[in-house]
Write a protein that holds these residues in place. Sequence first.
Motif, mmCIF file in Angstrom:
data_model
loop_
_atom_site.group_PDB
_atom_site.id
_atom_site.type_symbol
_atom_site.label_atom_id
_atom_site.label_comp_id
_atom_site.label_asym_id
_atom_site.label_seq_id
_atom_site.Cartn_x
_atom_site.Cartn_y
_atom_site.Cartn_z
ATOM 1 N N HIS C 65 -3.516 12.561 38.876
ATOM 2 C CA HIS C 65 -3.141 13.105 40.175
ATOM 3 C C HIS C 65 -4.284 13.061 41.182
ATOM 4 N N PRO C 66 -3.975 12.623 42.409
ATOM 5 C CA PRO C 66 -5.008 12.607 43.447
ATOM 6 C C PRO C 66 -5.590 13.998 43.645
ATOM 7 N N ALA C 67 -6.866 14.059 43.935
ATOM 8 C CA ALA C 67 -7.544 15.321 44.202
ATOM 9 C C ALA C 67 -8.786 14.976 45.009
ATOM 10 N N THR C 72 -9.734 7.820 43.078
ATOM 11 C CA THR C 72 -8.990 6.679 42.530
ATOM 12 C C THR C 72 -8.287 7.142 41.252
ATOM 13 N N PRO C 73 -7.166 7.836 41.407
ATOM 14 C CA PRO C 73 -6.492 8.426 40.242
ATOM 15 C C PRO C 73 -6.083 7.390 39.199
ATOM 16 N N ALA C 74 -6.051 7.833 37.971
ATOM 17 C CA ALA C 74 -5.547 7.005 36.888
ATOM 18 C C ALA C 74 -4.052 6.797 37.060
ATOM 19 N N VAL C 75 -3.567 5.758 36.439
ATOM 20 C CA VAL C 75 -2.169 5.391 36.532
ATOM 21 C C VAL C 75 -1.556 5.456 35.142
ATOM 22 N N MET C 76 -0.370 6.023 35.045
ATOM 23 C CA MET C 76 0.400 5.974 33.793
ATOM 24 C C MET C 76 1.867 5.817 34.172
#
Lengths: 306, 306, 306, 306
Positions: C65-67, C72-76
């Motif tokens: 989740h962006p914060a 650069t948030p992880a992707v799943m």
Amino acid sequence: MTAPQPLPTREEIVEYVRANRNWGRWGEDDELGALNLITDAKRVAATRLVRTGRSLSLARPYPRHPAPNNPTPAVMYMERFDRAPDAGGSKDYQAINYHGCTATHIDALCHTWDVDGMWNGRDPDQEITIDSARWGSIDRWKDGILTRGVLLDIPRFRGGRYVTQDTPVHGWELEAVARSQGVTIEPGDAIAVYCGREASDREGPLWTADPNNRPGLDATCLKFFREADCSTVLWDMWDIRPTPYNLPFPVHAVIFAFGVAVVDAALLEPLAAVCQGEGRYDFMLTVNPINVVGGTGCLVNPVATF
Amino acid sequence: MTAPQPLPTREEIVEYVRANRNWGRWGEDDELGALNLITDAKRVAATRLVRTGRSLSLARPYPRHPAPNNPTPAVMYMERFDRAPDAGGSKDYQAINYHGCTATHIDALCHTWDVDGMWNGRDPDQEITIDSARWGSIDRWKDGILTRGVLLDIPRFRGGRYVTQDTPVHGWELEAVARSQGVTIEPGDAIAVYCGREASDREGPLWTADPNNRPGLDATCLKFFREADCSTVLWDMWDIRPTPYNLPFPVHAVIFAFGVAVVDAALLEPLAAVCQGEGRYDFMLTVNPINVVGGTGCLVNPVATF
Amino acid sequence: MTAPQPLPTREEIVEYVRANRNWGRWGEDDELGALNLITDAKRVAATRLVRTGRSLSLARPYPRHPAPNNPTPAVMYMERFDRAPDAGGSKDYQAINYHGCTATHIDALCHTWDVDGMWNGRDPDQEITIDSARWGSIDRWKDGILTRGVLLDIPRFRGGRYVTQDTPVHGWELEAVARSQGVTIEPGDAIAVYCGREASDREGPLWTADPNNRPGLDATCLKFFREADCSTVLWDMWDIRPTPYNLPFPVHAVIFAFGVAVVDAALLEPLAAVCQGEGRYDFMLTVNPINVVGGTGCLVNPVATF
Amino acid sequence: MTAPQPLPTREEIVEYVRANRNWGRWGEDDELGALNLITDAKRVAATRLVRTGRSLSLARPYPRHPAPNNPTPAVMYMERFDRAPDAGGSKDYQAINYHGCTATHIDALCHTWDVDGMWNGRDPDQEITIDSARWGSIDRWKDGILTRGVLLDIPRFRGGRYVTQDTPVHGWELEAVARSQGVTIEPGDAIAVYCGREASDREGPLWTADPNNRPGLDATCLKFFREADCSTVLWDMWDIRPTPYNLPFPVHAVIFAFGVAVVDAALLEPLAAVCQGEGRYDFMLTVNPINVVGGTGCLVNPVATF
């Protein structure tokens, strides 16, 4: 088929390319390449080719699925979001290493080079960094390609369904196809070379399933494209493999040598059908590359309008 | 600025949309939506708008870099390959979750829905799967958008630099802008609403850096877009937040209600400058969506030609 | 808190590091670095620290989740497949640029360098290519880290909840913490420095939300880690910013100078609680890096067992 | 090879699984599955198996390169950043759809199901969403797997190099292998079934290059794994294809039926060599899954220590 002609030697091709490349033609700092041939007047003229208003896509489907000629499939994943009351939406994520044989994409001028260098003589060791391409990247073409498109329909000329391994397309055949279709190629045109890939794929094996053996265009096409002074080439099949020349990029040399925009893996079978239906082989073409700063190309959807 | 007018209630907007949506207008199975308004004749006419041949991109740069309004930056990575003798090439990988505020992209008809459903009344629980969208996906528009574009330049009309939080754009102002520019909107047109985002971003904060507070268009624009019977909307700013209506999609409702193609995060500042320079506010527009089967939209590069 | 001591100058730190780095200690071609300190006997001894059998993860959740500190948030993304009759399965796709502040990951020896070079003096211009790291990449550590772990609990020592911007952790404080906890650090140990990040994040702002101002460790910790002759460092906060030294990597210099394996963004709050509960500050630690050939690190899940 | 035994019917296997599955054994809400068998005491005992301190990885290399059995290769891309004065670092981006035959990974309990449902009887239509898995996801195992590992070396038992298509591994053979190796399997153990994949791959074709024809384990192994009451299974080859049973998941049923953690595509050839060298077939095993909340598994690097 045209009558066989003697093939040039490797040295003759190399010499021809060196003597005729477009380096410096539009200035040493030019990154538009052959798109310089698409002048404002050329664009206006291209729009006047539209008579019936019929449009069609020249893009193959985004290649998500593994296949023998799709070793690194594109990725698309779905998201869904909720927005009260009782509303929502869908999103998706797309990822692709688009160069290759399956996705319709455009090659920027930085995509290939040979011993003499990149487009306009630049040095890839300077221009290609771990971060991006600093020369000839796709964003240089963000204002789009709007020009006259001309289809050269090889299967129709030959009376077959598709180009095969033992019958490469030579430059002189492209000339003959244009003549037989009654179409005159003009500077700045986009030339679409239709080899019947979809029909070939239906009968199998898939084109480039074996990367070392595939039908396509002979390096003699280089001279044809140069003399045509085209801005853009679209094709469904491209450089035949193997070739007798031992050149790193037999026909893809149009990129670094002539500054030509290349659209790989175009979908041309429907275009060929429409050309026959409309009774003409020229049309307005638009290709609008994504503005990927420093990118080596991008997915595109070329659209032909008649 | 136009004189203030009383705002409708939430119920009035909902009622207006229900009474005026385009569901069934082109058949129950239609997935083209308002692009049906772009007939062959409309395309021919659009090409005749081209007079000087000047083209420009309406796409913002591919957003690789983190920013307050870019929480999920796009990814681009380089590859290099060698091909003897002394030749080689560069490739790259691109990945993006493109919906959002930073990348110029098109929303397919499946992108949004409200309590009554998706475009043409379809049920998102049926049509949006973990694999893809089965209704209103972007591939349905692969033959492209070629139509007349019209720019509505809000800052110029107002005599300011950009739309601010306390001065939303209402539907009646769009009408007034068109009148003042001397441009008549016609069915099937693509309407580009320029709010001055780039100027606003330069002075900061970045648009939508705070997702809950951002300037933009009021839901009264819905009626304007419906009455204009446009095929496409492009904008640099869109739904203002917060709104007084508690609607899930105040202006983005044009997608599911009217079947309008929406191009989010268009780059309109250069277009506004060219419109002033050319002394006209209409042009030929081409938008060529990538053929992502089952996708909810894609990156696009809209190109305007004068 | 320990009594204030005079800070070294930049030059003193640089000189200390140059005089004490581990280059050549295990041979010029060594890519294990300080993991050489984990001998077979050290591993056997580490296993004997296990007495109650309690295990816990030191990994923060995969940061999708962006914060403010996750640019650069992880992707799943999920997939589902069907397999008749009436059976099926789920899969997912994971993508991440893991270096940064949010994902628990390990830095390989190639991750940082300064003017003198990479680990063992190698030249990054030779070893870091567009394709991969050819020196000190994470695969060199594929046989894993199994050693004695020691927690240094700063908040407990200080009687506070977390380290703040104006109270950096100095090397002499780490010594004092170890003494006060009654724990003796031995060569090859993994030192986990707990600064109270989770508590700090709960009270906000998130650690490194402002990349230029964040609490953490002072460069004097370099000397502590070198004298401790540790193999591995885990931390929840690391180099404080700004520092008075103008060093490119104040504490992250342990990587290229001493060959230490660094686990960034470890989750240490639960470990601190367990240490208090178990009444001891040492444990068996396992870190099993993914075998990413040529990679600069990877996600890890360090596990402590008591 | 063991003497041939009559194969059970499909119905017998289904009946056996239904009668012997572990649903409810650790409570209806349990998501640890057979990892419940790894008690604190079991962990302590596992550490006491470490005698020489030798550790080795059981992970195959991160599979970046296309191959006949790697239709969706993993992605790894490099970044480089500069940090004055004269310092810098390297980073990388990793992306993978890891389930499949090439990457060493762990399957979470949500990975497979049959007509009766997921682990503990849950309904996949409820638990598998477009966003993530809500039941049996990999984060439930974030505290890691630390247990006794036992290798069963099929090629050595058979006197061959690898398992072939016409000689599947049956449950009774696994029993015989354990007996011949003098090793007793205990509840909670991790069983590594070595079939000689690397040797098979060297002689070609690559394992699962043809997804419908590949050597591996017969469904009779289900009974063996259940009676062994193991917590974890690691293998280099798994379910043979085709099978005579028409079961959706012949051996992968251990996941949803017994709650067993499965590590697919483990690298067992080096382990087999070390077991022979050490003269023992049991060891301490650690598998530390990444804390991917809602994930269906993840890459892992299982490490064996002797």
